[in-house]
Scaffold this active site. Structure first.
Site, PDB file in Angstrom:
ATOM      1  N   HIS A 308      26.102  52.710  70.479  1.00 22.34           N
ATOM      2  CA  HIS A 308      25.913  53.352  69.191  1.00 22.34           C
ATOM      3  C   HIS A 308      26.616  54.690  69.208  1.00 22.34           C
ATOM      4  O   HIS A 308      26.708  55.346  70.247  1.00 22.34           O
ATOM      5  CB  HIS A 308      24.410  53.539  68.902  1.00 22.34           C
ATOM      6  N   ASP A 365      21.051  46.509  65.203  1.00 18.68           N
ATOM      7  CA  ASP A 365      21.803  45.391  64.625  1.00 18.68           C
ATOM      8  C   ASP A 365      21.720  44.141  65.498  1.00 18.68           C
ATOM      9  O   ASP A 365      21.838  43.024  65.005  1.00 18.68           O
ATOM     10  CB  ASP A 365      23.271  45.775  64.437  1.00 18.68           C
TER      11      ASP A 365
END
Length: 430
Positions: A308, A365
């Site tokens: 991320h 996700d």
């Protein structure tokens, strides 16, 4: 450098100036360079704004190294366990958790404003049947400024509140209409007796021919997913909403711009890419081959759902949503091959030196796509659902920006590297 200032020295000229040092509630100190160009004739160069604070905000805080996410100071773990999406929406919008009376009034307002103008039927039917639901949503949210133009004075706090309520209330209806249109099914009206997540599932899957039963686990998982996506500091889509709104654009236009930005595969489309990746791997036996491909710099394959921009630790949202993904898959199918692959990939990522060294931990996700697939939601709707969760964050950020007395229109600078000034040459002499 003083205790409350930072000194910048231009070594080529010897010129030095002090700039204020700002301290936040959490996070690193920030030095204020608003007067840098005026005092020293310099700009900063920071592609992607990796080291630049574009605003002051009281809404969300992330500590990426420690895996911390706070909404208005409350840890995401506590909110996901004890609260729900609409209560957290109130918190994000107004800054404090509601008492019972405030909560009841807020949820009543949202539930009883979920219907949309009948003219939206004609608007949606103007799109091709194979149009992507996100493209439909961008158009419909932007069009809300035409259908609801009675409260577009951005300087009026009441108009701001009404517009935010309308977006939060009507977005699930518009999203479900986009889904129904692409499937050739009749639109289903919202129901005021259902929760936010239940209402969306009902509008998505109910048909006039038979009764639709809502699974409580599905509704709870969707509600938590929306809660986890409600806000995330100054990400690309939030920054887009702020930048669009800084010009004085109405909130529907700013929200539409945010949806368009979220559509990008590097942002909101990541969970769709996770499913495609898992389907490409096919079986757990193929995982070692794809792990090696991911490690090969010359191979274009990338493991989606890992790492991320902000988190350099386990994404706290992934820890929460993982349990729901596992529970839903076990209840529906018991042994989903995609979830098997996901768990194996997670195990490798948490133990393999390559992933540990590069801090490639599973993010939200990675698991949200698994949940959506288990709920029979098509991949084209994944980012639409992301929009449902993020809308309250966008609007809280927009409202915070609008009410900031220091607000100015966003206008980034650049480092020009094009041709130097030159004279025009007529066409016959070129």
């Amino acid at each position: 450098m003083g205790n409350n200032t930072v000194t910048i020295t231009n070594n080529s000229t010897g010129e030095s100036h002090e700039f204020p040092l700002l301290k936040g509630t959490h996070g690193p100190d920030v030095f204020d360079i608003q007067q840098l160009y005026k005092t020293m004739g310099l700009f900063t160069y920071d592609p992607g704004y990796k080291s630049t604070a574009s605003c002051e905000s009281r809404i969300t805080y992330i500590d990426g190294d420690k895996g911390i996410l706070l909404y208005r100071g409350y840890p995401i773990e506590e909110l996901s366990e004890h609260s729900n999406f609409l209560e957290v929406s109130y918190l994000i919008m107004y800054g404090e958790l509601p008492n019972q009376d405030e909560y009841d009034k807020f949820t009543f307002t949202i539930k009883h404003h979920s219907m949309v103008h009948e003219g939206f039927k004609n608007f949606v039917n103007g799109f091709r049947r194979d149009a992507h639901p996100m493209s439909i949503l961008v158009g419909m949210v932007g069009a809300m400024s035409s259908f609801y133009h009675d409260s577009l004075d951005i300087t009026d706090p009441l108009h701001q509140e009404i517009s935010v309520h309308r977006l939060l209330a009507k977005l699930p209806t518009l999203a479900a209409m986009a889904y129904k249109h692409t499937h050739g099914q009749p639109f289903i009206y919202p129901r005021n007796d259902l929760s936010y997540a239940e209402n969306f599932l009902h509008m998505m899957y109910a048909v006039p021919a038979e009764e639709y039963e809502i699974d409580p686990l599905h509704a709870k998982a969707l509600d938590v997913t929306l809660l986890l996506h409600a806000d995330h500091e100054q990400n690309a889509s939030t920054s887009t909403v702020r930048l669009a709104g800084s010009s004085g654009a109405n909130p529907f236009a700013a929200a539409s711009a945010g949806i368009g930005c979220l559509w990008g595969p590097a942002h909101g489309g990541a969970n769709e890419a996770v499913i495609k990746m898992l389907e490409e791997i096919k079986t757990p036996d193929n995982i070692p081959k794809y792990i090696n491909k991911a490690k090969d710099k010359d191979d274009p394959f990338r493991l989606m759902g890992f790492g991320h921009r902000v988190y350099k630790n386990y994404d706290p949202r992934a820890k929460i949503i993982r349990n729901f993904a596992k529970e839903i898959v076990e209840k529906l199918e018991g042994n989903d091959p995609l979830f098997e692959i996901a768990l194996k990939l997670e195990e490798i990522a948490l133990t393999d030196e390559y992933f540990i060294e590069k801090k490639l931990y599973p993010n939200v996700d990675f698991y949200s796509g698994i949940i959506y697939k288990a709920l029979n939601i098509p991949t084209s709707m994944f980012t639409v659902i992301f929009s449902l969760g993020r809308m309250i964050g966008w609007m809280a950020q927009w409202q915070e920006m609008i009410r900031d007395p220091k607000r100015v229109i966003g206008r980034p600078r650049q480092n020009y590297v094009g041709p130097a000034k030159r004279s025009f040459v007529s066409l016959d002499k070129r």
